[in-house]
Design an enzyme around this catalytic site. Structure first.
Site, PDB file in Angstrom:
ATOM      1  N   ARG A  35       0.827  -1.220   0.000  1.00  0.00           N
ATOM      2  CA  ARG A  35       0.000   0.000   0.000  1.00  0.00           C
ATOM      3  C   ARG A  35       0.858   1.266   0.000  1.00  0.00           C
ATOM      4  O   ARG A  35       0.476   2.275  -0.593  1.00  0.00           O
ATOM      5  CB  ARG A  35      -0.918   0.005   1.224  1.00  0.00           C
ATOM      6  CG  ARG A  35      -2.041  -0.976   1.066  1.00  0.00           C
ATOM      7  CD  ARG A  35      -2.922  -0.961   2.277  1.00  0.00           C
ATOM      8  NE  ARG A  35      -4.084  -1.784   2.040  1.00  0.00           N
ATOM      9  CZ  ARG A  35      -4.850  -2.267   3.010  1.00  0.00           C
ATOM     10  NH1 ARG A  35      -4.570  -2.007   4.267  1.00  0.00           N
ATOM     11  NH2 ARG A  35      -5.898  -3.000   2.718  1.00  0.00           N
ATOM     12  N   LYS A 197     -19.151 -17.103   0.867  1.00  0.00           N
ATOM     13  CA  LYS A 197     -20.609 -17.067   1.035  1.00  0.00           C
ATOM     14  C   LYS A 197     -21.306 -16.106   0.083  1.00  0.00           C
ATOM     15  O   LYS A 197     -20.737 -15.090  -0.301  1.00  0.00           O
ATOM     16  CB  LYS A 197     -20.929 -16.618   2.463  1.00  0.00           C
ATOM     17  CG  LYS A 197     -20.491 -17.607   3.508  1.00  0.00           C
ATOM     18  CD  LYS A 197     -20.781 -17.052   4.872  1.00  0.00           C
ATOM     19  CE  LYS A 197     -20.501 -18.088   5.955  1.00  0.00           C
ATOM     20  NZ  LYS A 197     -20.847 -17.587   7.277  1.00  0.00           N
ATOM     21  N   GLY A 353      -9.562  -8.934  -1.419  1.00  0.00           N
ATOM     22  CA  GLY A 353      -8.389  -9.484  -0.758  1.00  0.00           C
ATOM     23  C   GLY A 353      -7.989 -10.869  -1.224  1.00  0.00           C
ATOM     24  O   GLY A 353      -6.849 -11.103  -1.610  1.00  0.00           O
ATOM     25  N   GLY A 376     -12.723  -3.504  -0.040  1.00  0.00           N
ATOM     26  CA  GLY A 376     -14.037  -2.978   0.349  1.00  0.00           C
ATOM     27  C   GLY A 376     -14.532  -1.911  -0.608  1.00  0.00           C
ATOM     28  O   GLY A 376     -15.699  -1.899  -1.014  1.00  0.00           O
TER      29      GLY A 376
HETATM   30  P1  AMP Z   1     -14.420 -14.259   0.471  1.00  0.00           P
HETATM   31  O1  AMP Z   1     -13.675 -13.479   1.504  1.00  0.00           O
HETATM   32  O2  AMP Z   1     -15.897 -14.308   0.669  1.00  0.00           O
HETATM   33  O3  AMP Z   1     -14.022 -13.886  -0.942  1.00  0.00           O
HETATM   34  O4  AMP Z   1     -13.999 -15.772   0.688  1.00  0.00           O
HETATM   35  C1  AMP Z   1     -12.693 -16.232   0.485  1.00  0.00           C
HETATM   36  C2  AMP Z   1     -12.543 -17.553   1.186  1.00  0.00           C
HETATM   37  O5  AMP Z   1     -13.473 -18.469   0.681  1.00  0.00           O
HETATM   38  C3  AMP Z   1     -11.183 -18.166   0.979  1.00  0.00           C
HETATM   39  O6  AMP Z   1     -10.482 -18.144   2.181  1.00  0.00           O
HETATM   40  C4  AMP Z   1     -11.503 -19.590   0.535  1.00  0.00           C
HETATM   41  O7  AMP Z   1     -10.741 -20.559   1.207  1.00  0.00           O
HETATM   42  C5  AMP Z   1     -12.958 -19.745   0.894  1.00  0.00           C
HETATM   43  N1  AMP Z   1     -13.632 -20.740   0.057  1.00  0.00           N
HETATM   44  C6  AMP Z   1     -13.601 -20.839  -1.281  1.00  0.00           C
HETATM   45  N2  AMP Z   1     -14.279 -21.916  -1.700  1.00  0.00           N
HETATM   46  C7  AMP Z   1     -14.754 -22.537  -0.594  1.00  0.00           C
HETATM   47  C8  AMP Z   1     -15.524 -23.715  -0.369  1.00  0.00           C
HETATM   48  N3  AMP Z   1     -15.931 -24.472  -1.388  1.00  0.00           N
HETATM   49  N4  AMP Z   1     -15.839 -24.037   0.910  1.00  0.00           N
HETATM   50  C9  AMP Z   1     -15.412 -23.267   1.926  1.00  0.00           C
HETATM   51  N5  AMP Z   1     -14.679 -22.139   1.777  1.00  0.00           N
HETATM   52  C10 AMP Z   1     -14.358 -21.771   0.532  1.00  0.00           C
END
Ligand code: AMP
Length: 395
Positions: A35, A197, A353, A376
């Site tokens: 950064r 999620k 991220g 963000g």
């Molecule tokens: P996000 O911050 O919502 O973009 O989520 C990123 C995280 O999602 C990463 O740390 C991944 O390990 C996790 N992730 C990706 N695919 C899966 C999955 N099939 N089941 C559980 N976690 C996941």
């Protein structure tokens, strides 16, 4: 709006909001200075002009004045990068800040103490913003990572510089790249959305549905979609309360004529760890007691083909648990497909991220068109929201 590069700021006191919110180790050394490095083009432009450069930032989430969050810890790091001496003021406003600014010569840099040592910063307090503005003749915002915050230093302060306010070079680049991907994209436009999620990305998905030609869904959230179309998802990360929402997105994409691509096969494990037993199946037929942790080869082929036929690609979120070697393949291959498409002339924008961490892990960072530094802020932009830090400069 005036462009920073068209002006010469010789002798001017220029206050620059930077994002120096960097991770420090237990000895307060900078662990990852990306950064700080991202702000160098703006700082160097001002130094070349022989301006007097005053940098302000937040660091961490201090409760009052806590030394571990002092910006003093980044002074040496910046000094080494710039090769000029960098001074420090142990207050960001008041007599000591004013004194430090008075001592500043043309072509020198001063860092002010952490803005968040004052609660007025996050409250967007006008009096606090006025005190910051009193230190300078010109205001520059180069903190894209904080542009979605309506804070004193990112937003309120701009009103005290009605004609002398500018986007820094990093912020301008970020906004231009997002505009290029969203406002006037070369078609077809494909968004690749992954991550854990749906709940964290629902506003992004619904906003993108109105703009994209194709939407690719991977990662943990794909299993909620699989459930929505009647699949057996084992112990995969399914958000039961979002199944209806996934059905709605499927329905909406048909209505809007958006091609929605969901994984067809899944790499499943009987535990959330790299040593778990692995079984591959159709995503709609995952064995009981197994969870889907990555997309399978068929999905990789399907998604890659779509990506390679796209002229603009936006990527946010990994396709699987890429942190574990047995479940990294989907994310790696999709990253490679995005790079291949970029080499063939597509514009690719990666942000958030975890997608940036994945791009770095697979050494692909030089092969995409643009990597956004503000997770963000990028998400809020993709949601169609106006960023306060951007609006304050434009109005
Ligand atoms: P996000 O911050 O919502 O973009 O989520 C990123 C995280 O999602 C990463 O740390 C991944 O390990 C996790 N992730 C990706 N695919 C899966 C999955 N099939 N089941 C559980 N976690 C996941």
């Amino acid at each position: 709006m005036k462009n920073l590069l068209d002006q010469n700021f010789e002798g001017k006191k220029v206050i620059v909001r930077v994002d120096f919110n960097v991770p420090l180790d237990e000895k307060f050394n900078v662990v990852d200075g990306s950064r700080i490095k991202a702000a160098l083009p703006t700082i160097n432009k001002l130094l070349n002009d022989k301006a007097r450069v005053i940098l302000m930032s937040h660091l961490g989430r201090p409760k009052g004045k806590e030394d571990k969050f002092s910006l003093r810890h980044v002074v040496n790091y910046l000094q080494e990068l710039l090769g000029v001496s960098v001074s420090f003021s142990n207050d960001c406003i008041g007599p000591s800040a004013k004194k430090a600014v008075r001592k500043l010569n043309n072509g020198e840099v001063l860092i002010l103490e952490n803005l968040r040592f004052y609660k007025q910063e996050k409250l967007a307090d006008e009096g606090f913003a006025k005190q910051l503005s009193d230190l300078a003749d010109v205001y520059v915002n180069d903190a894209f990572g904080a542009a979605h915050r309506n804070h004193a230093s990112t937003s309120t302060i701009a009103s005290f510089f009605p004609s002398e306010k500018y986007f820094g070079l990093l912020l301008k680049n970020e906004v231009d790249s997002l505009e290029k991907a969203l406002s006037s994209p070369q078609k077809p436009l494909t968004a690749v959305i992954g991550g854990a999620k749906i709940s964290g990305k629902i506003d992004v998905i619904t906003s993108l549905l109105e703009k994209v030609d194709s939407l690719i869904i991977g990662g943990g959230m794909a299993y909620t979609f699989a459930k929505a179309i009647g699949g057996k998802t084992g112990t995969s990360l399914v958000e039961e309360d979002r199944v209806d929402l996934a059905s709605f997105i499927i329905h909406k994409s048909t209505e809007l004529g958006v091609k929605l691509l969901l994984p067809v096969d899944s790499i499943n494990a009987n535990g959330f760890n790299n040593d778990a037993d692995i079984k591959i199946s159709n995503i709609l037929n995952i064995q009981d007691s197994y969870m889907g942790l990555d997309i399978g080869e068929e999905s990789v082929c399907l998604f890659s083909k779509e990506i390679e036929n796209s002229k603009t690609i936006i990527w946010n979120g990994p396709m699987g648990v890429f942190e574990m070697s047995n479940f990294e393949n989907g994310t790696k291959k999709i990253g490679e497909a995005i790079c291949k498409s970029t080499a063939n002339g597509a514009f690719s924008l990666v942000g958030g991220g975890d997608s940036v961490a994945a791009i770095k892990k697979f050494n692909l960072e030089d092969k995409v068109s643009y990597i956004s530094t503000g997770g963000g802020a990028m998400l809020e932009y993709l949601e169609g929201k106006e960023l306060p830090g951007v609006k304050a400069i434009l109005k």
